[in-house]
Design a protein around this motif. Structure first.
Motif, short mmCIF file in Angstrom:
data_model
loop_
_atom_site.label_atom_id
_atom_site.label_comp_id
_atom_site.label_asym_id
_atom_site.label_seq_id
_atom_site.Cartn_x
_atom_site.Cartn_y
_atom_site.Cartn_z
N LEU A 14 0.82 -1.22 0.00
CA LEU A 14 0.00 0.00 0.00
C LEU A 14 0.85 1.27 0.00
CD1 LEU A 14 -2.64 1.61 0.35
CD2 LEU A 14 -2.60 1.01 2.78
N ASP A 15 2.01 1.20 0.66
CA ASP A 15 2.83 2.41 0.80
C ASP A 15 3.40 2.92 -0.52
OD1 ASP A 15 2.68 2.78 3.63
OD2 ASP A 15 3.79 0.91 3.78
N PHE A 16 3.62 2.02 -1.48
CA PHE A 16 4.35 2.43 -2.68
C PHE A 16 3.57 3.46 -3.49
CE2 PHE A 16 6.05 1.78 -7.04
CZ PHE A 16 7.33 2.25 -6.78
N TYR A 17 2.36 3.13 -3.92
CA TYR A 17 1.60 4.11 -4.73
C TYR A 17 0.89 5.15 -3.86
CZ TYR A 17 2.62 1.68 -9.08
OH TYR A 17 3.27 1.13 -10.17
N SER A 18 0.82 4.93 -2.55
CA SER A 18 0.31 6.00 -1.67
C SER A 18 1.27 7.18 -1.74
CB SER A 18 0.23 5.54 -0.21
OG SER A 18 -0.70 4.50 -0.08
N ALA A 19 2.56 6.86 -1.87
CA ALA A 19 3.58 7.92 -1.90
C ALA A 19 3.29 8.92 -3.03
CB ALA A 19 4.96 7.30 -2.06
N THR A 20 3.16 8.43 -4.27
CA THR A 20 2.92 9.38 -5.38
C THR A 20 1.51 9.96 -5.32
OG1 THR A 20 2.70 7.38 -6.72
CG2 THR A 20 4.65 8.76 -7.10
N THR A 21 0.56 9.19 -4.78
CA THR A 21 -0.80 9.74 -4.63
C THR A 21 -0.74 10.99 -3.76
OG1 THR A 21 -1.79 7.55 -4.86
CG2 THR A 21 -3.13 9.23 -3.76
N TYR A 22 -0.10 10.90 -2.61
CA TYR A 22 0.02 12.06 -1.72
C TYR A 22 0.84 13.17 -2.38
CZ TYR A 22 -1.72 9.24 2.25
OH TYR A 22 -2.47 8.47 3.10
N HIS A 23 1.92 12.76 -3.03
CA HIS A 23 2.79 13.76 -3.67
C HIS A 23 2.02 14.55 -4.73
CE1 HIS A 23 6.52 15.44 -5.25
NE2 HIS A 23 6.09 15.13 -6.45
N PHE A 24 1.25 13.85 -5.55
CA PHE A 24 0.48 14.54 -6.61
C PHE A 24 -0.62 15.42 -6.01
CE2 PHE A 24 1.60 10.68 -9.47
CZ PHE A 24 2.77 11.29 -9.88
N CYS A 25 -0.97 15.19 -4.75
CA CYS A 25 -1.94 16.08 -4.08
C CYS A 25 -1.22 17.28 -3.46
CB CYS A 25 -2.67 15.33 -2.96
SG CYS A 25 -3.84 14.11 -3.53
N GLY A 26 0.08 17.37 -3.65
CA GLY A 26 0.83 18.51 -3.14
C GLY A 26 1.14 18.41 -1.65
N ILE A 27 1.11 17.20 -1.11
CA ILE A 27 1.38 17.02 0.33
C ILE A 27 2.89 16.83 0.52
CG2 ILE A 27 0.94 15.54 2.33
CD1 ILE A 27 -1.75 14.78 0.90
N PRO A 28 3.50 17.59 1.44
CA PRO A 28 4.94 17.41 1.66
C PRO A 28 5.25 15.99 2.16
CG PRO A 28 4.14 19.40 2.77
CD PRO A 28 2.93 18.65 2.27
N THR A 29 6.36 15.43 1.70
CA THR A 29 6.69 14.04 2.02
C THR A 29 6.73 13.77 3.53
OG1 THR A 29 7.97 13.93 -0.01
CG2 THR A 29 8.40 12.20 1.59
N GLN A 30 7.22 14.73 4.30
CA GLN A 30 7.35 14.49 5.74
C GLN A 30 5.99 14.36 6.44
OE1 GLN A 30 8.80 17.71 8.11
NE2 GLN A 30 8.06 19.29 6.75
N LEU A 31 4.90 14.61 5.73
CA LEU A 31 3.58 14.45 6.34
C LEU A 31 2.90 13.14 5.93
CD1 LEU A 31 2.18 18.11 6.11
CD2 LEU A 31 3.71 17.11 7.81
N PHE A 32 3.58 12.32 5.13
CA PHE A 32 2.95 11.07 4.65
C PHE A 32 2.68 10.08 5.80
CE2 PHE A 32 4.79 10.93 -0.01
CZ PHE A 32 4.28 12.19 -0.25
N THR A 33 3.70 9.82 6.61
CA THR A 33 3.49 8.84 7.69
C THR A 33 2.51 9.37 8.73
OG1 THR A 33 5.75 8.11 7.23
CG2 THR A 33 4.67 7.12 9.12
N PRO A 34 2.54 10.67 9.05
CA PRO A 34 1.48 11.20 9.92
C PRO A 34 0.06 10.99 9.36
CG PRO A 34 3.31 12.72 9.92
CD PRO A 34 3.65 11.65 8.90
N LEU A 35 -0.09 11.03 8.01
CA LEU A 35 -1.41 10.74 7.44
C LEU A 35 -1.83 9.30 7.76
CD1 LEU A 35 -1.30 12.56 4.02
CD2 LEU A 35 -3.31 12.50 5.49
N PHE A 36 -0.86 8.41 7.73
CA PHE A 36 -1.11 7.01 8.11
C PHE A 36 -1.63 6.96 9.55
CE2 PHE A 36 1.18 2.61 7.33
CZ PHE A 36 0.14 1.94 7.95
N VAL A 37 -1.01 7.76 10.44
CA VAL A 37 -1.48 7.81 11.83
C VAL A 37 -2.95 8.26 11.88
CG1 VAL A 37 -1.24 8.94 14.09
CG2 VAL A 37 0.80 8.30 12.78
N MET A 38 -3.27 9.34 11.13
CA MET A 38 -4.63 9.90 11.15
C MET A 38 -5.66 8.83 10.86
SD MET A 38 -4.08 13.47 9.21
CE MET A 38 -2.54 14.25 9.60
#
Ligand SMILES: CC(C)(COP(=O)(O)OP(=O)(O)OC[C@H]1O[C@@H](n2cnc3c(N)ncnc32)[C@H](O)[C@@H]1OP(=O)(O)O)[C@@H](O)C(=O)NCCC(=O)NCCS
Length: 372
Positions: A307-331
């Protein structure tokens, strides 16, 4: 390490009625509902309710639940002041670990704040904890953490940018939150259950979960995958780079899984979002780069994207900074952790396995004076 029992691989360590990957490890259901149906038909709020309260909400229950979450977004002033004092270069996962722990000091579990209320409060206000800290240190602004966006995905994107989110991006994040919500006895959930089994409090169990999720072998993989993918400008460059990494026996982040052996059923769902969003992204070529990495990993190692692999570009294409990706997982995973804490408490027994001792045989004690 004993290859068979190392990392508790393959061991069944308890019962759960919350989710399963199925006997074959090919599927994923939350309380019996397929992840495919939930991702196409539901919102994250319905899924969080399903996990925490045990059934999908009806229309009225969903409206009330969303209203409740909106009403819980305000952060205690003392918590904001703690967030302001954290260093600007703190890892955002440490911000969440500290923020949740601090909230547990201001609103400790008690008759007044009982377990489901704490779960709801954390789901409601974790985006605010993260983005209050983020804007205070990145832009020198104390943002308001209240707003009327009625989904967690929309609320997160609104707080991040200060404007109403684009609907495609909001739904992409919403779907990702559904996919990240729950995954039976994964490492962070197990950590939360171990803490719960000592009859500790709700916040302590959540903080155990956050600390465990932070590592790159678990939740941290979505950020690590983004760092990997963004190194390459073309699929050919990616192919060369990945082959070189594999030759060095490096781990390719976002690939492989402990329980899935053929594919991760969540990956195709999020991959479609990554592809759709790439069409309007300035660096949409990263989707083609990711697909080439997927192909090489399958051809060379028979490993599939998790799940993490394409979540990365999904978040990136939404303009979300990379350092906030794992916190989104927490949410998202807050909902699964909460469901497991509640379930563990319903039929609790201390979780305390045994070790296979491989140290020295009993020997004579050496007094300090004789230790050379
Ligand atoms: C998820 C993960 C921790 C599962 O670990 P595990 O069940 O302990 O499996 P192992 O690490 O023992 O891997 C088994 C074999 O596959 C290889 N392998 C597993 N994942 C790999 C990856 N991402 N890249 C390269 N090789 C990998 C290992 O090197 C090992 O090979 P070996 O038997 O020749 O030593 C592991 O696949 C991994 O580290 N993936 C990358 C991190 C990641 O994406 N984490 C998120 C998981 S949802």
């Amino acid at each position: 390490m004993n290859k068979k029992t190392g990392g508790l691989a393959g061991l069944i360590v308890g019962d759960t009625a919350i989710s399963t990957v199925g006997k074959e490890g090919l599927d994923l259901t939350y309380r019996g509902y397929s992840i495919h149906d939930l991702a196409s038909e539901s919102t994250f709020e319905e899924v969080a309710y399903l996990l925490i309260y045990g059934a999908l909400p009806n229309k009225t229950q969903l409206i009330d639940y969303k209203k409740k979450l909106i009403s819980l977004r305000e952060l205690p002033a003392e918590l904001k002041s703690i967030l302001e004092k954290l260093p600007a270069n703190t890892n955002p996962m440490d911000v969440l670990r500290t923020g949740c722990s601090a909230l547990g000091c201001f609103e400790p579990e008690s008759q007044q704040f009982h377990q489901q209320d704490i779960a709801d409060k954390l789901i409601a206000c974790v985006p605010g904890i993260l983005l209050y800290w983020y804007h205070f240190h990145q832009n020198g602004k104390s943002i308001s953490t209240t707003c009327n966006e009625d989904t967690i995905a929309g609320y997160f994107l609104y707080l991040l940018r200060g404007s109403k989110p684009n609907e495609e991006q909001r739904r992409a994040v919403d779907v990702s939150l559904i996919l990240y919500a729950e995954h039976e006895f994964n490492a962070s959930t197990f950590a939360a259950r171990v803490t719960t089994s000592t009859e500790s409090d709700f916040y302590s169990a959540i903080v155990s979960g956050i600390g465990t999720l932070r590592g790159p072998l678990h939740g941290g993989a979505n950020e690590a995958a983004m760092e990997l993918v963004s190194q390459f400008k073309t699929p050919d460059e990616a192919e060369k780079g990945i082959r070189a990494l594999l030759e060095k026996k490096a781990k390719i982040m976002g690939f492989g899984h402990r329980v899935y052996k053929i594919s991760d059923p969540r990956s195709d769902i999020i991959k479609k979002w990554s592809k759709a969003l790439s069409a309007n992204a300035k660096d949409g070529y990263l989707y083609a780069v990711s697909e080439r990495i997927e192909k090489i990993m399958w051809d060379e190692k028979h490993l599939f994207p998790n799940l993490d692999f394409y979540s990365a570009t999904t978040y990136h294409f939404c303009g979300i900074p990379t350092q906030l990706f794992t916190p989104l997982f927490v949410m998202s995973r807050l909902s699964g952790w909460s469901a497991h804490i509640i379930e563990q408490r319903e039929d609790n027994r201390l979780i305390r396995p045994e070790a296979n001792y491989i140290g020295p045989e009993p020997r004579a004690y050496i007094p300090l004076i004789d230790r050379g």
